[in-house]
Scaffold this motif. Structure first.
Motif, PDB file in Angstrom:
ATOM      1  N   PHE A  58     -18.907  -8.438  93.926  1.00 18.53           N
ATOM      2  CA  PHE A  58     -17.941  -7.893  92.975  1.00 18.53           C
ATOM      3  C   PHE A  58     -18.081  -6.379  92.883  1.00 18.53           C
ATOM      4  CE2 PHE A  58     -16.676  -8.018  88.194  1.00 18.53           C
ATOM      5  CZ  PHE A  58     -15.481  -7.381  88.471  1.00 18.53           C
ATOM      6  N   VAL A  59     -19.296  -5.887  92.711  1.00 18.00           N
ATOM      7  CA  VAL A  59     -19.497  -4.459  92.525  1.00 18.00           C
ATOM      8  C   VAL A  59     -19.110  -3.679  93.779  1.00 18.00           C
ATOM      9  CG1 VAL A  59     -21.932  -4.407  93.206  1.00 18.00           C
ATOM     10  CG2 VAL A  59     -21.045  -2.710  91.612  1.00 18.00           C
ATOM     11  N   THR A  83     -17.615   1.640  84.483  1.00 20.76           N
ATOM     12  CA  THR A  83     -17.457   0.185  84.428  1.00 20.76           C
ATOM     13  C   THR A  83     -18.099  -0.463  85.646  1.00 20.76           C
ATOM     14  OG1 THR A  83     -15.433   0.360  83.128  1.00 20.76           O
ATOM     15  CG2 THR A  83     -15.776  -1.699  84.329  1.00 20.76           C
ATOM     16  N   VAL A  87     -20.833  -3.410  85.808  1.00 19.85           N
ATOM     17  CA  VAL A  87     -20.682  -4.601  86.649  1.00 19.85           C
ATOM     18  C   VAL A  87     -21.926  -4.770  87.520  1.00 19.85           C
ATOM     19  CG1 VAL A  87     -19.383  -5.540  88.612  1.00 19.85           C
ATOM     20  CG2 VAL A  87     -18.159  -4.640  86.623  1.00 19.85           C
ATOM     21  N   PHE A  91     -23.899  -8.126  86.961  1.00 15.47           N
ATOM     22  CA  PHE A  91     -23.664  -9.130  87.997  1.00 15.47           C
ATOM     23  C   PHE A  91     -24.544  -8.967  89.233  1.00 15.47           C
ATOM     24  CE2 PHE A  91     -19.577  -9.252  85.722  1.00 15.47           C
ATOM     25  CZ  PHE A  91     -19.540 -10.604  85.428  1.00 15.47           C
ATOM     26  N   PHE A 107     -20.092 -11.538  80.284  1.00 14.19           N
ATOM     27  CA  PHE A 107     -20.071 -10.093  80.503  1.00 14.19           C
ATOM     28  C   PHE A 107     -19.665  -9.369  79.220  1.00 14.19           C
ATOM     29  CE2 PHE A 107     -17.666  -6.313  82.274  1.00 14.19           C
ATOM     30  CZ  PHE A 107     -18.786  -5.588  82.638  1.00 14.19           C
ATOM     31  N   HIS A 130     -14.174  -1.671  79.014  1.00 17.53           N
ATOM     32  CA  HIS A 130     -14.895  -2.039  80.242  1.00 17.53           C
ATOM     33  C   HIS A 130     -14.386  -3.381  80.780  1.00 17.53           C
ATOM     34  CE1 HIS A 130     -17.713   1.237  80.509  1.00 17.53           C
ATOM     35  NE2 HIS A 130     -18.175   1.025  79.288  1.00 17.53           N
ATOM     36  N   ALA A 134     -12.709  -4.110  84.419  1.00 16.70           N
ATOM     37  CA  ALA A 134     -13.242  -5.160  85.293  1.00 16.70           C
ATOM     38  C   ALA A 134     -12.141  -6.161  85.642  1.00 16.70           C
ATOM     39  CB  ALA A 134     -14.420  -5.869  84.630  1.00 16.70           C
TER      40      ALA A 134
END
Length: 168
Positions: A58-59, A83, A87, A91, A107, A130, A134
């Motif tokens: 994801f990041v 943000t 993340v 995560f 989250f 945030h 996301a």
């Protein structure tokens, strides 16, 4: 037969809007490198996307997308990067395709949990911002064909501003 089964599955998923099964996603990743002509033909038909990795964390996806945006102001990039940092912190290297609605709720809960209790320690309005960013990153993943739907779409945060914190 194997190719036909995968293509039939892609057509069915495209028509129904459902998620592509893991085995077919792995096959798509394989054909991008092994059978580029087949890959290009499936891209032209709109069944797959060109070279988009479906196994991205994801990041990593968020940071790549932020880096590609040259059409926004520097402060917007700065806010998105903040943000992305949240993340990364929450995560780690979790894959995009593994995210659930519960992850979005967790989250948000982590964002508002005080830092001394292991959370990020944000006010509710900052946490909502945030979460909104996301959610935007995940919308881009949906548009790229990596995700069938945004898992954070149902997660809502209070975005009211605490007027007592204004110092004007």
């Amino acid at each position: 037969r194997e190719i036909g089964a995968h293509v039939d599955h892609l057509v069915a998923c495209r028509r129904s809007g459902s998620d592509v099964r893991r085995l077919t996603r792995e096959w798509i990743d394989h054909i991008h490198s092994e059978w580029p002509q087949l890959s290009h033909r499936l891209v032209r038909l709109g069944l797959i996307t060109d070279g988009v990795r479906t196994d991205l964390p994801f990041v990593e996806f968020a940071e790549d997308w932020i880096s590609s945006r040259r059409d926004v102001k520097p402060n917007t990039i700065r806010a998105w990067r903040q943000t992305a940092g949240k993340v990364r912190e929450f995560f780690g290297d979790r894959k995009l395709t593994s995210l659930t609605v519960k992850d979005g709720s967790d989250f948000l809960r982590w964002l508002v949990t005080p830092a001394e209790l292991g959370g990020a320690g944000h006010q509710v309005s900052s946490a909502g911002k945030h979460l909104s960013f996301a959610r935007g990153f995940l919308n881009e993943a949906v548009d790229a064909g990596i995700l069938p739907a945004n898992p954070f779409q149902k997660v809502k945060a209070d975005r009211t501003v605490d007027r007592s914190r204004h110092r004007f």
